[in-house]
Design a protein around this motif. Structure first.
Motif, PDB file in Angstrom:
ATOM      1  N   ASP A   6       2.924   5.396   4.554  1.00  0.00           N
ATOM      2  CA  ASP A   6       2.920   5.875   3.209  1.00  0.00           C
ATOM      3  C   ASP A   6       2.734   4.350   2.329  1.00  0.00           C
ATOM      4  O   ASP A   6       3.673   3.563   2.401  1.00  0.00           O
ATOM      5  CB  ASP A   6       4.161   6.510   3.059  1.00  0.00           C
ATOM      6  N   ILE A   7       1.878   4.328   1.935  1.00  0.00           N
ATOM      7  CA  ILE A   7       1.476   3.062   1.159  1.00  0.00           C
ATOM      8  C   ILE A   7       1.760   3.119  -0.422  1.00  0.00           C
ATOM      9  O   ILE A   7       0.868   3.875  -1.054  1.00  0.00           O
ATOM     10  CB  ILE A   7       0.185   2.441   1.552  1.00  0.00           C
ATOM     11  N   GLY A   8       2.684   2.668  -0.807  1.00  0.00           N
ATOM     12  CA  GLY A   8       2.905   2.965  -2.162  1.00  0.00           C
ATOM     13  C   GLY A   8       2.808   1.403  -2.927  1.00  0.00           C
ATOM     14  O   GLY A   8       2.646   0.512  -2.366  1.00  0.00           O
ATOM     15  N   ARG A   9       3.048   1.446  -4.185  1.00  0.00           N
ATOM     16  CA  ARG A   9       2.864   0.313  -5.141  1.00  0.00           C
ATOM     17  C   ARG A   9       3.899  -0.925  -4.561  1.00  0.00           C
ATOM     18  O   ARG A   9       3.887  -1.905  -4.521  1.00  0.00           O
ATOM     19  CB  ARG A   9       2.904   0.522  -6.263  1.00  0.00           C
ATOM     20  N   THR A  10       5.222  -0.096  -4.190  1.00  0.00           N
ATOM     21  CA  THR A  10       6.420  -1.054  -3.855  1.00  0.00           C
ATOM     22  C   THR A  10       6.466  -1.251  -2.482  1.00  0.00           C
ATOM     23  O   THR A  10       6.815  -2.323  -1.975  1.00  0.00           O
ATOM     24  CB  THR A  10       7.734  -0.538  -4.696  1.00  0.00           C
ATOM     25  N   ASN A  11       6.714  -0.058  -1.708  1.00  0.00           N
ATOM     26  CA  ASN A  11       6.873  -0.092  -0.287  1.00  0.00           C
ATOM     27  C   ASN A  11       5.891   0.272   0.353  1.00  0.00           C
ATOM     28  O   ASN A  11       4.999   1.355   0.173  1.00  0.00           O
ATOM     29  CB  ASN A  11       8.328   0.604  -0.033  1.00  0.00           C
ATOM     30  N   PHE A  12       5.998   0.244   1.639  1.00  0.00           N
ATOM     31  CA  PHE A  12       5.055   0.439   2.838  1.00  0.00           C
ATOM     32  C   PHE A  12       5.785   1.037   4.036  1.00  0.00           C
ATOM     33  O   PHE A  12       6.698   0.480   4.457  1.00  0.00           O
ATOM     34  CB  PHE A  12       4.237  -1.114   3.139  1.00  0.00           C
ATOM     35  N   ARG A  13       5.554   2.266   4.265  1.00  0.00           N
ATOM     36  CA  ARG A  13       6.560   3.150   5.340  1.00  0.00           C
ATOM     37  C   ARG A  13       5.651   3.278   6.387  1.00  0.00           C
ATOM     38  O   ARG A  13       4.639   3.754   6.492  1.00  0.00           O
ATOM     39  CB  ARG A  13       7.049   4.239   4.728  1.00  0.00           C
ATOM     40  N   LEU A  14       6.179   2.988   7.693  1.00  0.00           N
ATOM     41  CA  LEU A  14       5.396   3.379   8.874  1.00  0.00           C
ATOM     42  C   LEU A  14       6.366   4.183   9.849  1.00  0.00           C
ATOM     43  O   LEU A  14       7.451   3.758   9.974  1.00  0.00           O
ATOM     44  CB  LEU A  14       5.087   1.882   9.586  1.00  0.00           C
ATOM     45  N   ALA A  15       5.807   5.147  10.396  1.00  0.00           N
ATOM     46  CA  ALA A  15       6.397   6.090  11.401  1.00  0.00           C
ATOM     47  C   ALA A  15       5.640   6.401  12.412  1.00  0.00           C
ATOM     48  O   ALA A  15       4.468   6.312  12.195  1.00  0.00           O
ATOM     49  CB  ALA A  15       7.216   7.099  10.550  1.00  0.00           C
ATOM     50  N   SER A  61      -1.122   5.533  -2.470  1.00  0.00           N
ATOM     51  CA  SER A  61      -1.273   5.587  -3.836  1.00  0.00           C
ATOM     52  C   SER A  61      -2.614   5.254  -4.415  1.00  0.00           C
ATOM     53  O   SER A  61      -3.104   4.242  -3.884  1.00  0.00           O
ATOM     54  CB  SER A  61      -0.186   4.819  -4.588  1.00  0.00           C
ATOM     55  N   ARG A  62      -3.111   5.832  -5.392  1.00  0.00           N
ATOM     56  CA  ARG A  62      -4.599   5.560  -5.662  1.00  0.00           C
ATOM     57  C   ARG A  62      -4.484   4.030  -6.290  1.00  0.00           C
ATOM     58  O   ARG A  62      -5.615   3.573  -6.578  1.00  0.00           O
ATOM     59  CB  ARG A  62      -5.018   6.355  -6.864  1.00  0.00           C
ATOM     60  N   LYS A  63      -3.496   3.663  -6.753  1.00  0.00           N
ATOM     61  CA  LYS A  63      -3.372   2.213  -7.290  1.00  0.00           C
ATOM     62  C   LYS A  63      -3.060   0.970  -6.435  1.00  0.00           C
ATOM     63  O   LYS A  63      -3.275  -0.236  -7.093  1.00  0.00           O
ATOM     64  CB  LYS A  63      -2.211   2.071  -8.661  1.00  0.00           C
ATOM     65  N   VAL A  64      -3.036   1.394  -5.118  1.00  0.00           N
ATOM     66  CA  VAL A  64      -2.953   0.211  -4.066  1.00  0.00           C
ATOM     67  C   VAL A  64      -4.182  -0.113  -3.444  1.00  0.00           C
ATOM     68  O   VAL A  64      -4.807   0.780  -3.134  1.00  0.00           O
ATOM     69  CB  VAL A  64      -1.834   0.661  -3.105  1.00  0.00           C
ATOM     70  N   TRP A  65      -4.598  -1.040  -3.680  1.00  0.00           N
ATOM     71  CA  TRP A  65      -5.841  -1.754  -3.029  1.00  0.00           C
ATOM     72  C   TRP A  65      -7.041  -0.872  -3.540  1.00  0.00           C
ATOM     73  O   TRP A  65      -7.927  -0.457  -2.669  1.00  0.00           O
ATOM     74  CB  TRP A  65      -5.838  -1.648  -1.430  1.00  0.00           C
TER      75      TRP A  65
END
Length: 92
Positions: A6-15, A61-65
């Motif tokens: 889950d790649i968000g503007r603030t955090n990056f979550r990996l599972a 998020s569409r706003k990341v990269w």
């Protein structure tokens, strides 16, 4: 084994998901500033997984990269199926 991101503007979550139904507790780190750093983190997570990764699923998020070839860069490096979806769509 699935690698879930889950790649968000603030955090990056990996599972990881061993069966497509359950997931491990996510690792949460600040979202890398560049796509190169992000791809490096994803590749490191895939190679360091507890079992061989078969598929990578990314909610972003569409706003990341924006406009960056994220999927292509990961596929090129790992030769795995990679699926990208808007993070809100994956939420349910």
């Amino acid at each position: 084994m699935l690698l879930l991101l889950d790649i968000g503007r603030t955090n990056f979550r990996l599972a990881q998901s061993p069966d497509g139904e359950s997931i491990t507790v996510p690792t949460i780190i600040p979202t890398p500033a560049t796509i190169e750093e992000g791809v490096s983190q994803i590749i490191e997570a895939a190679r360091g997984a507890s079992a061989p990764i078969e598929v990578i699923i990314i909610g972003k998020s569409r706003k990341v990269w924006a406009g960056a070839p994220l999927v292509e860069l990961i596929r090129k490096e790992l030769s795995l199926p990679v699926y990208l979806e808007n993070d809100a769509a994956l939420a349910g």
